[in-house]
Write a protein that holds these residues in place. Structure first.
Motif, mmCIF file in Angstrom:
data_model
loop_
_atom_site.group_PDB
_atom_site.id
_atom_site.type_symbol
_atom_site.label_atom_id
_atom_site.label_comp_id
_atom_site.label_asym_id
_atom_site.label_seq_id
_atom_site.Cartn_x
_atom_site.Cartn_y
_atom_site.Cartn_z
ATOM 1 N N GLY A 365 0.894 -1.134 -0.032
ATOM 2 C CA GLY A 365 -0.042 0.032 -0.012
ATOM 3 C C GLY A 365 1.016 1.228 -0.029
ATOM 4 N N CYS A 366 1.967 1.057 -0.302
ATOM 5 C CA CYS A 366 2.974 2.527 -0.319
ATOM 6 C C CYS A 366 3.038 2.937 -1.786
ATOM 7 C CB CYS A 366 4.379 1.952 0.073
ATOM 8 S SG CYS A 366 4.288 1.336 1.982
ATOM 9 N N GLY A 367 2.819 4.426 -1.780
ATOM 10 C CA GLY A 367 3.091 5.126 -2.956
ATOM 11 C C GLY A 367 4.410 5.540 -3.293
ATOM 12 N N HIS A 368 5.380 5.456 -2.199
ATOM 13 C CA HIS A 368 6.672 5.950 -2.215
ATOM 14 C C HIS A 368 7.599 4.816 -1.520
ATOM 15 C CE1 HIS A 368 4.260 9.534 -2.784
ATOM 16 N NE2 HIS A 368 5.369 10.351 -3.540
ATOM 17 N N TRP A 369 8.820 5.016 -1.963
ATOM 18 C CA TRP A 369 9.865 4.361 -1.159
ATOM 19 C C TRP A 369 11.014 5.153 -1.189
ATOM 20 C CZ3 TRP A 369 14.585 2.414 -3.597
ATOM 21 C CH2 TRP A 369 14.767 2.798 -5.021
ATOM 22 N N LEU A 370 11.926 4.975 0.023
ATOM 23 C CA LEU A 370 12.846 5.702 0.504
ATOM 24 C C LEU A 370 14.340 5.384 -0.103
ATOM 25 C CD1 LEU A 370 13.840 8.002 2.698
ATOM 26 C CD2 LEU A 370 14.535 5.964 3.923
ATOM 27 N N ARG A 371 14.519 6.284 -1.383
ATOM 28 C CA ARG A 371 15.656 6.093 -2.208
ATOM 29 C C ARG A 371 16.575 7.325 -2.010
ATOM 30 N NH1 ARG A 371 14.478 6.826 -8.381
ATOM 31 N NH2 ARG A 371 14.609 8.865 -7.771
ATOM 32 N N ASP A 372 18.009 6.912 -1.531
ATOM 33 C CA ASP A 372 18.921 7.943 -1.148
ATOM 34 C C ASP A 372 18.401 9.008 -0.083
ATOM 35 O OD1 ASP A 372 20.656 6.670 -2.997
ATOM 36 O OD2 ASP A 372 19.835 8.265 -4.612
ATOM 37 N N SER A 373 17.916 8.347 1.017
ATOM 38 C CA SER A 373 17.398 9.122 2.227
ATOM 39 C C SER A 373 16.308 10.076 1.885
ATOM 40 C CB SER A 373 18.474 9.906 2.716
ATOM 41 O OG SER A 373 19.545 8.988 3.274
ATOM 42 N N GLU A 374 15.525 10.016 0.484
ATOM 43 C CA GLU A 374 14.459 11.056 0.183
ATOM 44 C C GLU A 374 13.356 10.034 -0.379
ATOM 45 O OE1 GLU A 374 14.150 14.024 1.015
ATOM 46 O OE2 GLU A 374 16.140 14.047 1.836
ATOM 47 N N PRO A 375 11.993 10.407 -0.032
ATOM 48 C CA PRO A 375 10.919 9.733 -0.506
ATOM 49 C C PRO A 375 11.097 9.730 -2.172
ATOM 50 C CG PRO A 375 10.208 10.997 1.431
ATOM 51 C CD PRO A 375 11.753 11.610 0.783
ATOM 52 N N ALA A 376 10.759 8.645 -2.700
ATOM 53 C CA ALA A 376 10.573 8.813 -4.348
ATOM 54 C C ALA A 376 9.399 7.895 -4.751
ATOM 55 C CB ALA A 376 11.669 7.898 -4.945
ATOM 56 N N ALA A 377 8.424 8.507 -5.537
ATOM 57 C CA ALA A 377 7.357 7.682 -6.022
ATOM 58 C C ALA A 377 7.769 6.524 -6.787
ATOM 59 C CB ALA A 377 6.509 8.646 -6.804
ATOM 60 N N TYR A 378 6.838 5.477 -6.640
ATOM 61 C CA TYR A 378 6.940 4.501 -7.571
ATOM 62 C C TYR A 378 6.614 4.488 -9.081
ATOM 63 C CZ TYR A 378 7.740 1.087 -3.681
ATOM 64 O OH TYR A 378 8.481 0.633 -2.642
#
Length: 378
Positions: A365-378
């Protein structure tokens, strides 16, 4: 012969609330309680069950036939699950808080359970949220209670609110005064006026026909009030002038965006109310979502203490989506920066941490993931 129930089957009238609805219920409850708390109302939390004889002694809005009973294995006395929380708040005010300064302002929220459901409310377990002002049933108390109920619903995002006023003791006031009716005929008269059955009212005899003009006193507030004032100036001989003035005062501060109506002979649900009562409706919903008014609490010495309050039954609102909000859900992969995740939660993100390499953030159910310490949209 033995039989087993399906593992997901629940008793009739009971249901589960899954995460989205359960969170919506908690959020809507919190919105209402935060609103009344800001007006000085302290929260109380009575138990789900009490001794039957204690509970039935104070029940007013629900009768003993509404009680679901069990036997307490410790005391061997009959317990009853509460069908209404107002009676419990009255008990607390009359006993534990008997010496607290008045007016005493209390609020509450919790589930209530009824033995049987009805067609309009098929659920047997309902959430009840409310506030009670103990020590006064004045016009000022009514103004506070009505406007606080409206504010609480508006804080929860409920639009299209209608407040329908009634005068529960109208027949008694007129029957003891200018329009005499025998005491034994009054209950039947109330029922027929409530049903708006002119023929049945006239058939009662014993002066009941004088009450026929009251059937037409229903509808938009100001037009209905003009009709009520005409009756008061005529056959009622000023007997309800103070109640009319009270209704005008209660309605005056209510915002233009709230629809006001009047049905002075409405009785169903107001059997224990004294001079003033009101029902709350919301656009798009069948039936009332709350009600309130003036009543009396019995002290342990037998004397009666005036009170004013309201109760909301928000389950239809919750089922319709009120209280729900869009969450910012962030998937945290294995090895994520825990300190950064803590900061993001403080900024309003809901984080879901991976427990294995196979966890899929989108499936969770997540629309974002943590990439390089910042939220990034899928």
């Amino acid at each position: 012969m033995t039989s087993s129930l399906p593992p997901g089957l629940l008793p009739e009238g009971l249901s589960d609330r899954l995460p989205a609805a359960a969170e919506a219920s908690a959020r809507l409850t919190r919105d209402v309680l935060d609103t009344v708390a800001a007006h000085g109302y302290g929260r109380v939390m009575p138990p789900m069950a009490e001794f039957e004889e204690t509970l039935t002694r104070r029940l007013q809005s629900a009768g003993a036939e509404d009680l679901l009973r069990v036997v307490d294995p410790i005391s061997q006395r009959t317990l009853a699950l509460r069908p209404d929380m107002t009676a419990q708040v009255g008990r607390i005010a009359a006993t534990r808080l008997a010496r607290a300064p008045r007016p005493l302002r209390l609020c509450y929220a919790g589930p209530v359970m009824r033995l049987r459901a009805d067609q309009l409310h098929p659920e047997r377990e309902r959430m009840q949220i409310g506030a009670e002002l103990v020590g006064s049933d004045s016009v000022s108390a009514a103004v506070e209670i009505v406007n606080m109920a409206i504010e609480a619903l508006q804080s929860a995002g409920v639009p299209g609110i209608t407040i329908d006023f009634t005068l529960p003791d109208l027949v008694d006031v007129l029957g003891d005064g200018p329009l005499p009716v025998a005491a034994e005929a009054r209950e039947a008269l109330r029922d027929r006026l409530d049903a708006k059955d002119a023929g049945a009212v006239a058939a009662l005899g014993q002066g009941a026909a004088a009450y026929l003009p009251l059937i037409a006193v229903t509808g938009p507030f100001h037009a209905a009030m003009d009709k009520l004032e005409a009756i008061d100036a005529g056959p009622a001989k000023g007997a309800i002038a103070s109640r009319i003035a009270g209704l005008r005062a209660i309605a005056k501060p209510i915002g233009w965006d709230i629809t006001l109506t009047l049905d002075p002979t409405e009785r169903h649900g107001f059997e224990y109310q004294s001079w003033f009562g009101f029902s709350i409706f919301a656009e798009g919903f069948i039936g009332e979502i709350g009600r309130g008014g003036s009543y009396a609490i019995q002290r342990d010495d037998g004397s009666m203490e005036p009170a004013m309050g309201f109760s909301l039954y928000p389950d239809p609102l919750i089922d319709a989506g009120f209280g729900r909000s869009e969450e910012k859900r962030l998937f945290l992969p294995l090895g994520h920066d825990a300190d950064r995740a803590r900061v993001l939660r403080g900024e309003g993100w809901v984080t879901v941490a991976a427990l294995s390499d196979g966890d899929d953030g989108r499936a969770l159910g997540c629309g974002h993931w943590l990439r390089d310490s910042e939220p990034a949209a899928y």
